[in-house]
Scaffold this motif. Structure first.
Motif, mmCIF file in Angstrom:
data_model
loop_
_atom_site.group_PDB
_atom_site.id
_atom_site.type_symbol
_atom_site.label_atom_id
_atom_site.label_comp_id
_atom_site.label_asym_id
_atom_site.label_seq_id
_atom_site.Cartn_x
_atom_site.Cartn_y
_atom_site.Cartn_z
ATOM 1 N N GLY A 143 -7.045 30.693 -31.810
ATOM 2 C CA GLY A 143 -7.107 29.337 -32.345
ATOM 3 C C GLY A 143 -5.835 28.959 -33.088
ATOM 4 N N GLY A 144 -4.697 29.507 -32.650
ATOM 5 C CA GLY A 144 -3.414 29.209 -33.276
ATOM 6 C C GLY A 144 -3.146 29.972 -34.558
ATOM 7 N N GLU A 145 -4.014 30.908 -34.913
ATOM 8 C CA GLU A 145 -3.891 31.663 -36.164
ATOM 9 C C GLU A 145 -3.697 33.150 -35.861
ATOM 10 O OE1 GLU A 145 -6.817 32.487 -39.919
ATOM 11 O OE2 GLU A 145 -6.889 30.543 -38.951
ATOM 12 N N PRO A 146 -2.700 33.814 -36.494
ATOM 13 C CA PRO A 146 -2.538 35.257 -36.289
ATOM 14 C C PRO A 146 -3.805 35.997 -36.721
ATOM 15 C CG PRO A 146 -0.655 34.358 -37.484
ATOM 16 C CD PRO A 146 -1.699 33.281 -37.421
ATOM 17 N N THR A 147 -4.332 36.806 -35.812
ATOM 18 C CA THR A 147 -5.631 37.441 -36.017
ATOM 19 C C THR A 147 -5.591 38.889 -35.567
ATOM 20 O OG1 THR A 147 -6.724 35.315 -35.650
ATOM 21 C CG2 THR A 147 -8.092 37.275 -35.390
ATOM 22 N N THR A 156 -2.664 43.410 -25.949
ATOM 23 C CA THR A 156 -2.735 41.965 -25.748
ATOM 24 C C THR A 156 -1.663 41.552 -24.748
ATOM 25 O OG1 THR A 156 -1.258 41.540 -27.603
ATOM 26 C CG2 THR A 156 -3.615 41.568 -28.073
ATOM 27 N N PHE A 157 -1.929 40.453 -24.061
ATOM 28 C CA PHE A 157 -0.952 39.910 -23.128
ATOM 29 C C PHE A 157 -1.198 38.419 -22.977
ATOM 30 C CE2 PHE A 157 -4.590 41.260 -20.683
ATOM 31 C CZ PHE A 157 -4.758 40.281 -19.714
ATOM 32 N N LYS A 158 -0.208 37.743 -22.444
ATOM 33 C CA LYS A 158 -0.295 36.301 -22.244
ATOM 34 C C LYS A 158 -0.226 36.035 -20.745
ATOM 35 C CE LYS A 158 1.555 32.231 -24.420
ATOM 36 N NZ LYS A 158 1.074 32.171 -25.782
ATOM 37 N N LEU A 159 -1.094 35.172 -20.270
ATOM 38 C CA LEU A 159 -1.106 34.753 -18.878
ATOM 39 C C LEU A 159 -1.078 33.236 -18.886
ATOM 40 C CD1 LEU A 159 -1.231 35.835 -15.994
ATOM 41 C CD2 LEU A 159 -3.710 35.709 -16.124
ATOM 42 N N GLY A 160 0.058 32.660 -18.503
ATOM 43 C CA GLY A 160 0.237 31.225 -18.655
ATOM 44 C C GLY A 160 0.307 30.906 -20.138
ATOM 45 N N ASP A 161 -0.540 30.006 -20.598
ATOM 46 C CA ASP A 161 -0.580 29.637 -22.016
ATOM 47 C C ASP A 161 -1.719 30.302 -22.774
ATOM 48 O OD1 ASP A 161 1.588 27.955 -21.704
ATOM 49 O OD2 ASP A 161 0.354 26.186 -21.264
ATOM 50 N N VAL A 162 -2.414 31.235 -22.131
ATOM 51 C CA VAL A 162 -3.596 31.836 -22.731
ATOM 52 C C VAL A 162 -3.319 33.283 -23.128
ATOM 53 C CG1 VAL A 162 -6.040 32.396 -22.370
ATOM 54 C CG2 VAL A 162 -5.072 30.341 -21.330
#
Length: 133
Positions: free
Chosen positions: A66-70, A113-119
Motif C-alpha cells: 500500500g505504498g508503505e515500507p512493510t 520479494t520481486f516486482k513484476l510490472g508495477d506489482v
C-alpha cells in the motif's frame, strides 16, 4: 536469532527474548552506533485459533505494501504476517496483521520479494506444502 535483513541503513534482527514475551524484533542503525530498538511482536495463528507470543519470525523481507515500507514475515509456527516499519519503535508492542497460513507441520525456509510490472510480490519457500491464504 532466527533471521536478519538489511534495508535502508538499518539491520532488522528477528529472534526470541528471555523475557516473558518471547517474540522480539530488533532494529540496529548501520554503521552500528548505539543501542538497538526492540519491539515485541504478537500475531494471530489460525491453526491454533489464538494470539501467539512465543514463536519467532523464521524468514522475513521488506517490501512496499500500500505504498508503505512493510516487513513481511513468516513465522516458525507458520502464519505469514505484515508489520509496517514505521511501527517498529523501541519498547513498542506490535500486533502483526496475519495475511496467510502455511499449514500445520510446515516450516518457512526462505522469503524473497520481486516486482513484476508495477506489482510487488513475496514468494515464500516452505518445507512441505503450498500456502493457504
Amino acid at each position: 536469532m532466527t533471521d536478519m535483513k538489511f534495508y535502508q541503513g538499518k539491520l532488522y534482527v528477528a529472534g526470541l527474548s528471555n523475557r516473558s514475551f518471547a517474540s522480539t524484533l530488533r532494529v540496529y542503525d548501520f554503521p552500528f552506533n548505539g543501542n538497538p530498538r526492540a519491539s515485541t511482536i504478537e500475531m494471530y495463528h489460525p491453526v491454533h485459533n489464538e494470539v501467539e507470543t512465543r514463536a519467532p519470525i523464521r524468514a522475513m523481507a521488506v517490501m512496499s505494501v500500500g505504498g508503505e515500507p512493510t516487513l513481511v514475515a513468516a513465522y516458525t509456527c507458520t502464519p505469514l504476517v505484515t508489520i509496517p516499519l514505521k511501527d517498529l519503535k523501541d519498547g513498542a508492542h506490535i500486533v502483526a496483521k496475519t495475511v496467510g497460513e502455511l499449514g500445520w507441520g510446515n516450516v518457512p525456509v526462505g522469503l524473497v520479494t520481486f516486482k513484476l510490472g508495477d506489482v510487488d510480490y513475496a514468494l515464500v519457500a516452505n518445507s512441505s506444502r503450498a500456502s493457504i491464504s
